[in-house]
Write a protein that holds these residues in place. Structure first.
Motif, PDB file in Angstrom:
ATOM      1  N   LEU A  39     -43.550 -48.563  25.008  1.00  0.00           N
ATOM      2  CA  LEU A  39     -44.355 -47.966  23.944  1.00  0.00           C
ATOM      3  C   LEU A  39     -45.151 -46.788  24.471  1.00  0.00           C
ATOM      4  N   THR A  40     -44.474 -45.924  25.186  1.00  0.00           N
ATOM      5  CA  THR A  40     -45.100 -44.761  25.790  1.00  0.00           C
ATOM      6  C   THR A  40     -44.802 -43.518  24.948  1.00  0.00           C
ATOM      7  N   MET A  41     -45.122 -42.353  25.521  1.00  0.00           N
ATOM      8  CA  MET A  41     -44.848 -41.108  24.827  1.00  0.00           C
ATOM      9  C   MET A  41     -43.354 -40.801  24.761  1.00  0.00           C
ATOM     10  N   THR A  42     -42.531 -41.497  25.527  1.00  0.00           N
ATOM     11  CA  THR A  42     -41.083 -41.362  25.357  1.00  0.00           C
ATOM     12  C   THR A  42     -40.679 -41.904  23.995  1.00  0.00           C
ATOM     13  N   PHE A  43     -41.230 -43.042  23.631  1.00  0.00           N
ATOM     14  CA  PHE A  43     -41.048 -43.604  22.297  1.00  0.00           C
ATOM     15  C   PHE A  43     -41.543 -42.619  21.239  1.00  0.00           C
ATOM     16  N   ALA A  44     -42.705 -42.023  21.480  1.00  0.00           N
ATOM     17  CA  ALA A  44     -43.243 -41.040  20.541  1.00  0.00           C
ATOM     18  C   ALA A  44     -42.333 -39.819  20.417  1.00  0.00           C
ATOM     19  N   ALA A  45     -41.749 -39.391  21.550  1.00  0.00           N
ATOM     20  CA  ALA A  45     -40.853 -38.236  21.516  1.00  0.00           C
ATOM     21  C   ALA A  45     -39.620 -38.522  20.665  1.00  0.00           C
ATOM     22  N   LEU A  46     -39.107 -39.742  20.719  1.00  0.00           N
ATOM     23  CA  LEU A  46     -37.968 -40.111  19.873  1.00  0.00           C
ATOM     24  C   LEU A  46     -38.356 -40.088  18.396  1.00  0.00           C
ATOM     25  N   ILE A  47     -39.528 -40.616  18.089  1.00  0.00           N
ATOM     26  CA  ILE A  47     -39.984 -40.632  16.696  1.00  0.00           C
ATOM     27  C   ILE A  47     -40.124 -39.211  16.153  1.00  0.00           C
ATOM     28  N   THR A  48     -40.795 -38.351  16.907  1.00  0.00           N
ATOM     29  CA  THR A  48     -40.989 -36.982  16.427  1.00  0.00           C
ATOM     30  C   THR A  48     -39.674 -36.217  16.362  1.00  0.00           C
ATOM     31  N   SER A  77     -31.434 -36.050  -2.831  1.00  0.00           N
ATOM     32  CA  SER A  77     -32.389 -35.007  -3.205  1.00  0.00           C
ATOM     33  C   SER A  77     -33.750 -35.328  -2.608  1.00  0.00           C
ATOM     34  N   PRO A  78     -34.528 -34.302  -2.261  1.00  0.00           N
ATOM     35  CA  PRO A  78     -35.853 -34.548  -1.733  1.00  0.00           C
ATOM     36  C   PRO A  78     -36.716 -35.306  -2.733  1.00  0.00           C
ATOM     37  N   ARG A  79     -37.582 -36.186  -2.241  1.00  0.00           N
ATOM     38  CA  ARG A  79     -38.461 -36.954  -3.105  1.00  0.00           C
ATOM     39  C   ARG A  79     -39.869 -36.387  -3.053  1.00  0.00           C
ATOM     40  N   ALA A  80     -40.541 -36.462  -4.200  1.00  0.00           N
ATOM     41  CA  ALA A  80     -41.912 -35.971  -4.267  1.00  0.00           C
ATOM     42  C   ALA A  80     -42.844 -36.992  -3.637  1.00  0.00           C
ATOM     43  N   GLY A  81     -44.041 -36.534  -3.287  1.00  0.00           N
ATOM     44  CA  GLY A  81     -45.028 -37.447  -2.735  1.00  0.00           C
ATOM     45  C   GLY A  81     -45.030 -37.445  -1.219  1.00  0.00           C
ATOM     46  N   LEU A  82     -45.728 -38.434  -0.662  1.00  0.00           N
ATOM     47  CA  LEU A  82     -45.864 -38.558   0.784  1.00  0.00           C
ATOM     48  C   LEU A  82     -44.511 -38.802   1.431  1.00  0.00           C
ATOM     49  N   HIS A  83     -44.183 -37.986   2.415  1.00  0.00           N
ATOM     50  CA  HIS A  83     -42.921 -38.168   3.121  1.00  0.00           C
ATOM     51  C   HIS A  83     -43.010 -39.412   4.004  1.00  0.00           C
ATOM     52  N   ARG A  84     -41.927 -40.175   4.036  1.00  0.00           N
ATOM     53  CA  ARG A  84     -41.916 -41.432   4.785  1.00  0.00           C
ATOM     54  C   ARG A  84     -42.151 -41.203   6.280  1.00  0.00           C
ATOM     55  N   ALA A  85     -41.868 -39.997   6.759  1.00  0.00           N
ATOM     56  CA  ALA A  85     -42.069 -39.709   8.178  1.00  0.00           C
ATOM     57  C   ALA A  85     -43.512 -39.957   8.602  1.00  0.00           C
ATOM     58  N   TRP A  86     -44.456 -39.687   7.705  1.00  0.00           N
ATOM     59  CA  TRP A  86     -45.868 -39.894   8.049  1.00  0.00           C
ATOM     60  C   TRP A  86     -46.194 -41.376   8.169  1.00  0.00           C
ATOM     61  N   VAL A  87     -45.571 -42.204   7.342  1.00  0.00           N
ATOM     62  CA  VAL A  87     -45.745 -43.658   7.460  1.00  0.00           C
ATOM     63  C   VAL A  87     -45.181 -44.150   8.795  1.00  0.00           C
ATOM     64  N   ILE A  88     -44.004 -43.635   9.152  1.00  0.00           N
ATOM     65  CA  ILE A  88     -43.386 -44.007  10.428  1.00  0.00           C
ATOM     66  C   ILE A  88     -44.297 -43.607  11.585  1.00  0.00           C
ATOM     67  N   ALA A  89     -44.872 -42.413  11.513  1.00  0.00           N
ATOM     68  CA  ALA A  89     -45.759 -41.945  12.580  1.00  0.00           C
ATOM     69  C   ALA A  89     -46.983 -42.838  12.712  1.00  0.00           C
ATOM     70  N   VAL A  90     -47.529 -43.286  11.578  1.00  0.00           N
ATOM     71  CA  VAL A  90     -48.709 -44.160  11.620  1.00  0.00           C
ATOM     72  C   VAL A  90     -48.361 -45.504  12.248  1.00  0.00           C
ATOM     73  N   VAL A  91     -47.218 -46.078  11.880  1.00  0.00           N
ATOM     74  CA  VAL A  91     -46.808 -47.364  12.441  1.00  0.00           C
ATOM     75  C   VAL A  91     -46.540 -47.233  13.941  1.00  0.00           C
ATOM     76  N   ALA A  92     -45.854 -46.151  14.322  1.00  0.00           N
ATOM     77  CA  ALA A  92     -45.622 -45.907  15.743  1.00  0.00           C
ATOM     78  C   ALA A  92     -46.946 -45.757  16.482  1.00  0.00           C
ATOM     79  N   GLY A  93     -47.899 -45.060  15.851  1.00  0.00           N
ATOM     80  CA  GLY A  93     -49.214 -44.913  16.457  1.00  0.00           C
ATOM     81  C   GLY A  93     -49.910 -46.243  16.649  1.00  0.00           C
ATOM     82  N   ALA A  94     -49.768 -47.164  15.687  1.00  0.00           N
ATOM     83  CA  ALA A  94     -50.380 -48.487  15.822  1.00  0.00           C
ATOM     84  C   ALA A  94     -49.813 -49.238  17.020  1.00  0.00           C
ATOM     85  N   ALA A  95     -48.501 -49.138  17.224  1.00  0.00           N
ATOM     86  CA  ALA A  95     -47.888 -49.786  18.382  1.00  0.00           C
ATOM     87  C   ALA A  95     -48.384 -49.175  19.690  1.00  0.00           C
ATOM     88  N   ILE A  96     -48.520 -47.847  19.717  1.00  0.00           N
ATOM     89  CA  ILE A  96     -48.990 -47.167  20.924  1.00  0.00           C
ATOM     90  C   ILE A  96     -50.459 -47.483  21.186  1.00  0.00           C
TER      91      ILE A  96
END
Length: 435
Positions: free
Chosen positions: A135-144, A19-38
């Protein structure tokens, strides 16, 4: 009609969608971590421009010799991307990113104790180039693609901005440190930052929403995690072979060759020396490059938002045309002191600097479907080929003519060519093979 075949994937068994969980979706945490690597990888790509003058003065190496390491770095940065994308689909995103950050750490530490130009090429050109290339935008494309069903354009724009955010965060500090402490301590410090980000990735990054029993952000259905894809390198080459039979691919790759030559290729390696030629202090020049990075970040996010709403081809025409005009004006506004016209250049050029990435990713996905991230990886290889060539030829032009003023008009002309190419890109997923 070009066929883009996919390997058969076996879905991991799932008993029941959670079932969907309330609160911040984990996808945003993943995006932030990926952004830190980039961000970290982006910081490494800016360093060669700060090293040209110190290494030239300390070792009496030619600028062309030093720029060769930057060129090798940029080319490998690009050509690693499509193989890294396929490797991530086989071995997992987190494992590959951790390995990449360790590789750039080792390369940077070895660079701090080098004594010959060939070592600079090996350590910074090859090792850092290979690691940061994962750690290029190819990596980012996979994440998104895996974590977001909605807001893909916005997230792609934000991750595009992350690369240039590395300039904003690190470049002025690195320039100040090079000026105050010489070049070795900043390089070692950046290596240690990469280690910290590596630990962050190991703790928080996950390969797929199914790993934590979640749905993609905005997705109405649970998506099972695909089985590891075998033959990563073979698949990358096969995707390239299929895409190369279409005119769309060559237009995208051609535009990105010009894009790389007119942005990071010339700016990251030659901006500080070019400003120094006009009497500007290196720290001030680096701060201006950081200012470009600030507006590059804003421009990338805005471009991602626009890509969700406007024909990507039209956006590319505007971006390349504006870039051509700013480069044409640069020799007339670059002076020893910071004047309003130079600030205006940094703002306008920055806004269109990375803005080309979200439209090209969108066009790759529309034309090639699930192969889109790998196709974009190959287009990004072309981008870095143009960047590496421009970094080397820009330094060689400076040695030959004693000025960079011949470089800017030449890049302006090719940007107008790229604008014309954007008008002819086909967006149909079933783009036919070129005759």
């Amino acid at each position: 009609m070009a066929q883009h075949s996919q390997p058969q994937l076996t879905a991991a068994p799932i008993t029941a969608p959670p079932s969907p969980r309330a609160g911040l979706h984990r996808a945003w945490v993943i995006a932030v971590v990926a952004g830190a690597a980039i961000v970290t990888a982006g910081a490494f790509t800016t360093v060669p421009g700060l090293l040209i003058t110190p290494l030239h003065q300390e070792y009496a190496w030619d600028r062309g010799q030093i720029a060769l390491a930057a060129s090798v770095n940029m080319v490998l940065f690009g050509f690693t991307a499509p193989f890294a994308a396929a490797l991530m689909e086989r071995a997992g995103i987190r494992r590959v990113v951790v390995g990449a950050l360790l590789l750039v750490t080792v390369g940077a530490l070895l660079t701090s104790v080098m004594a010959s130009p060939w070592q600079l090429v090996l350590y910074w050109g090859v090792l850092v180039g290979l690691g940061s290339g994962c750690l290029t935008m190819t990596f980012a494309a996979l994440i998104t693609g895996r974590w977001f069903a909605r807001r893909r354009g916005l997230v792609t724009g934000a991750l595009s901005a992350s690369s240039h955010l590395g300039q904003l965060v690190f470049l002025p500090l690195l320039a100040w440190a090079v000026d105050r402490y010489d070049w070795q301590p900043p390089v070692v410090t950046l290596a240690l930052v990469a280690l910290v980000v590596c630990a962050l990735v190991a703790l928080l990054l996950r390969d797929h929403p199914a790993d934590i029993g979640a749905r993609p952000y905005g997705g109405g259905q649970f998506v099972p995690k695909p089985a590891p894809v075998q033959g990563a390198a073979r698949r990358s080459v096969k995707v390239l072979s299929n895409a190369a039979r279409t005119g769309t691919f060559w237009l995208l790759a051609g535009m990105f060759i010009i894009c790389g030559a007119s942005t990071n290729g010339i700016m990251w390696s030659n901006w500080v020396p070019a400003a120094h030629d006009h009497g500007m202090h290196a720290t001030i020049a680096a701060s201006l490059l950081s200012l470009i990075g600030v507006f590059s970040s804003l421009g990338a996010v805005l471009s991602g938002w626009l890509t969700d709403r406007v024909d990507p081809r039209r956006l590319l025409v505007v971006y390349f045309t504006v870039r051509a005009l700013t480069l044409l004006a640069l020799p007339h506004v670059l002076t020893a002191s910071v004047q309003p016209p130079l600030i205006a250049f940094c703002v306008v050029y920055g806004l269109v600097d990375v803005a080309t990435v979200p439209p090209v990713i969108a066009l790759s996905q529309r034309a090639y479907g699930d192969d889109g991230p790998i196709v974009f990886g190959w287009a990004n290889s072309a981008h870095q080929l143009g960047a590496g060539t421009s970094a080397f030829l820009g330094a060689e032009a400076r040695d030959l003519f004693g000025t960079y003023n011949v470089v800017w008009p030449a890049l302006s002309v090719v940007c107008l060519v790229a604008a014309l190419m954007a008008l002819t890109v086909r967006t149909q997923r079933d783009a036919r093979p070129a005759a």
